[in-house]
Design an enzyme around this catalytic site. Structure first.
Site, PDB file in Angstrom:
ATOM      1  N   GLY A 209      -3.419  -5.585  -4.375  1.00 49.47           N
ATOM      2  CA  GLY A 209      -3.775  -4.826  -3.188  1.00 49.47           C
ATOM      3  C   GLY A 209      -5.174  -4.255  -3.293  1.00 49.47           C
ATOM      4  O   GLY A 209      -5.670  -4.001  -4.398  1.00 49.47           O
ATOM      5  N   SER A 210      -5.836  -4.059  -2.157  1.00 49.17           N
ATOM      6  CA  SER A 210      -7.136  -3.395  -2.158  1.00 49.17           C
ATOM      7  C   SER A 210      -6.940  -1.887  -2.290  1.00 49.17           C
ATOM      8  O   SER A 210      -5.821  -1.387  -2.274  1.00 49.17           O
ATOM      9  CB  SER A 210      -7.888  -3.742  -0.877  1.00 49.17           C
ATOM     10  OG  SER A 210      -8.233  -5.105  -0.887  1.00 49.17           O
ATOM     11  N   GLY A 211      -8.064  -1.182  -2.457  1.00 49.20           N
ATOM     12  CA  GLY A 211      -7.994   0.264  -2.652  1.00 49.20           C
ATOM     13  C   GLY A 211      -8.158   0.664  -4.111  1.00 49.20           C
ATOM     14  O   GLY A 211      -8.127   1.853  -4.430  1.00 49.20           O
ATOM     15  N   HIS A 212      -8.318  -0.347  -4.995  1.00 48.65           N
ATOM     16  CA  HIS A 212      -8.501  -0.074  -6.431  1.00 48.65           C
ATOM     17  C   HIS A 212      -9.908  -0.446  -6.899  1.00 48.65           C
ATOM     18  O   HIS A 212     -10.135  -0.623  -8.096  1.00 48.65           O
ATOM     19  CB  HIS A 212      -7.481  -0.859  -7.252  1.00 48.65           C
ATOM     20  CG  HIS A 212      -6.066  -0.644  -6.841  1.00 48.65           C
ATOM     21  ND1 HIS A 212      -5.492   0.608  -6.836  1.00 48.65           N
ATOM     22  CD2 HIS A 212      -5.107  -1.499  -6.406  1.00 48.65           C
ATOM     23  CE1 HIS A 212      -4.233   0.501  -6.414  1.00 48.65           C
ATOM     24  NE2 HIS A 212      -3.982  -0.759  -6.143  1.00 48.65           N
TER      25      HIS A 212
ATOM     26  N   LYS B   2      -0.991  -7.626 -12.294  1.00 47.57           N
ATOM     27  CA  LYS B   2      -0.466  -6.293 -12.591  1.00 47.57           C
ATOM     28  C   LYS B   2       1.026  -6.270 -12.234  1.00 47.57           C
ATOM     29  O   LYS B   2       1.444  -6.858 -11.229  1.00 47.57           O
ATOM     30  CB  LYS B   2      -1.221  -5.234 -11.779  1.00 47.57           C
ATOM     31  CG  LYS B   2      -2.722  -5.209 -12.083  1.00 47.57           C
ATOM     32  CD  LYS B   2      -3.425  -3.978 -11.532  1.00 47.57           C
ATOM     33  CE  LYS B   2      -3.356  -3.813 -10.029  1.00 47.57           C
ATOM     34  NZ  LYS B   2      -3.903  -4.956  -9.254  1.00 47.57           N
TER      35      LYS B   2
ATOM     36  N   HIS C  19      -0.853   3.768  -6.993  1.00 48.94           N
ATOM     37  CA  HIS C  19      -0.591   3.818  -5.558  1.00 48.94           C
ATOM     38  C   HIS C  19      -0.021   5.180  -5.188  1.00 48.94           C
ATOM     39  O   HIS C  19       0.615   5.337  -4.146  1.00 48.94           O
ATOM     40  CB  HIS C  19       0.401   2.732  -5.143  1.00 48.94           C
ATOM     41  CG  HIS C  19       0.032   1.376  -5.627  1.00 48.94           C
ATOM     42  ND1 HIS C  19       0.466   0.874  -6.833  1.00 48.94           N
ATOM     43  CD2 HIS C  19      -0.784   0.440  -5.098  1.00 48.94           C
ATOM     44  CE1 HIS C  19      -0.049  -0.337  -7.008  1.00 48.94           C
ATOM     45  NE2 HIS C  19      -0.818  -0.623  -5.979  1.00 48.94           N
TER      46      HIS C  19
END
Lengths: 328, 328
Positions: free
Chosen positions: A51-54, A102, A216
């Site tokens: 997922g993006s946001g990392h 991950k 998250h």
């Protein structure tokens, strides 16, 4: 919600567009949502994603000595199998591809589906599941432990081995060894806000912090009063050392969650280094900064890896990516 | 106030302690509060400094190809003249030292006092005052414009010239040229909190942003409703281009203020690149990330420099510092 964005719906595309403009040496396919560098014929390729946001994970680690491709999903959402398949097909060098995944249920499933699709293509795929987070056994999004900071170590070290011409079997085994020798623990002082949701991901009082938080914003071990840096380092490292004895030389990362400034991360790193030194562990290499973030969450994670001479050599090998860069 | 610290009083010492542990190739003198690398005999040395809270500026830019020393003051407080003097004496290579000073009253005064003290030492000192921020003419802490993002460009380019063996006169002139060719404009979505104060530095409503903010949270041009990334880029670049026509090739930085995640900075950079491209300006080089921060302020600044072939060459020259690192 206060963010430097146009709309939540366009954020990922806008960010990839900016990434492409900032890093002309890499190729960003906005349609397929993959970030690639040219294939290296005769060498193993590494593909990762999530997922993006990392950010900078994972696209910021594409480049010589590290990943060949990254597949960013929507914010906190796994990439789809077709994305992983397209990335793998675009970068494989004919001798196999390592998928670095991950340990989140969606990521594991979608990378596995992609590997099945690639089997029909005659591209040999091996997969390493990163699950370094000692905070919880199972979590909101995971069977088993979560994969966090050690992902950077796996991608760097396995990437160096691939660059050096090692076989898929060797690269795969090294990746598993790095994961097995690494442990992480994170804390949050504030929750991040998913743009499409518009409010913080979890409640946290004005004087509270979350111990053992996931990237998250998954609940950790407990919330409690805000503690000094020294106590945070001690509790995190106790949790890590209880799970895996720390000895000899270590590679250590103090990683910012996105909204924590560098002055605080260095103050945390001082406590981490003192704690380790006092127990006879030498901090041989380190990273202090934002590497595996959680949108605008304030907080940090600590990752420790027990080094071997070979892993240290591979860590020191040249790397040239947007977020990690050094020569010999 | 939520921060990863022990106490506000010890934050700077703790952070410098952590910096020393993370970067063993540099020397941190905790007594004198200076960060140095070994002198380069026969070469000009660059010394910079200023209040802390802007990390990685300045200590993060000490290393081959950039600064020889940094003098961190307390948070948002100028270093004292004795600090600057000690740093200059520690690193000079016998052919002069360039002081890189952001235009804030305290910094300018204390660096000038240090230069006087150094005159008695027979160390030749030249000073460049960086004043690139177009937002306001005079500000809370400044006579004249504030010095912000262009400091990174000055330190990198003048540092490359010094490394190449140029004379103090040439290095000084290049530093002034970089400043003259650079402009910046910043915005804040939230105020940073000075640890010793314990509350945000300025008021800002839940849906408000500050236009033209300084790196100490100084008021800018106005506060107003939160705008989309595209409008922020356009207004910032309009302000810059009105002050200095933008033509040809540009070096561009989208800089995070400390609490803004990279995904947002890349989304901002996309808008900046589109705006410039649409006006015939080529973005030849760029930086996207946290370089000149303001503690835990959310927001960003945009810095644009009109390149020349020589300045581009010096920008591309190898550099090896904690925060900026590349080879040829």
């Amino acid at each position: 919600m206060k963010k430097l964005i146009n709309t939540p719906e366009t954020l990922l595309t806008d960010a990839l567009d900016g990434f492409a403009a900032a890093h002309p040496g890499l190729t960003v396919d906005l349609e397929q949502r993959i970030v690639t560098r040219p294939p290296s014929p005769g060498k193993v390729a590494l593909v990762s994603g999530g997922g993006s946001g990392h950010e900078p994970l994972h696209a910021g680690f594409v480049g010589p000595g590290m990943l060949h491709a990254a597949c960013p999903g929507e914010v906190f959402t796994s990439p789809v199998p077709g994305q992983v398949q397209a990335a793998t097909e675009a970068v494989h060098g004919g001798v196999g591809v390592l998928h670095v995944v991950k340990n989140y249920t969606g990521d594991v499933l979608n990378f596995a589906l992609a590997a099945e699709l690639l089997d029909d293509d005659d591209i040999e795929v091996a997969t390493v599941i990163v699950d370094d987070d000692v905070a919880v056994t199972d979590s909101t999004h995971t069977a088993g432990r979560r994969g966090t900071g050690a992902t950077v170590f796996v991608e760097k070290i396995a990437g160096a081995a691939a660059e050096a011409g090692e076989s898929l079997a060797v690269v795969h085994e090294l990746a598993r060894e790095v994961n097995a020798r690494s442990r992480s623990y994170g804390v949050a002082l504030s929750a991040g806000t998913v743009p499409a949701v518009g409010r913080p991901g979890f409640p946290l009082g004005d004087d509270e912090m979350e111990w053992g938080v996931g990237i998250h914003g998954e609940p950790g071990r407990r919330s409690g009063p805000l503690a000094p840096a020294r106590d945070i380092a001690a509790e995190a490292l106790d949790a890590i050392a209880t799970d895996m004895p720390l000895t000899g030389e270590a590679l250590v990362m103090v990683n910012g969650m996105g909204a924590t400034p560098l002055i605080e991360l260095y103050a945390m790193f001082a406590e981490v280094a003192h704690w380790l030194n006092a127990r006879g562990v030498t901090v041989s290499r380190s990273l202090v900064g934002n590497y595996v973030t959680s949108l605008d969450m304030a907080g940090c994670s600590i990752t420790v890896m027990n080094l071997t001479p070979r892993l240290l050599d591979l860590w020191d090998a040249p790397v040239e990516t947007p977020a990690l860069r050094w020569g010999r």
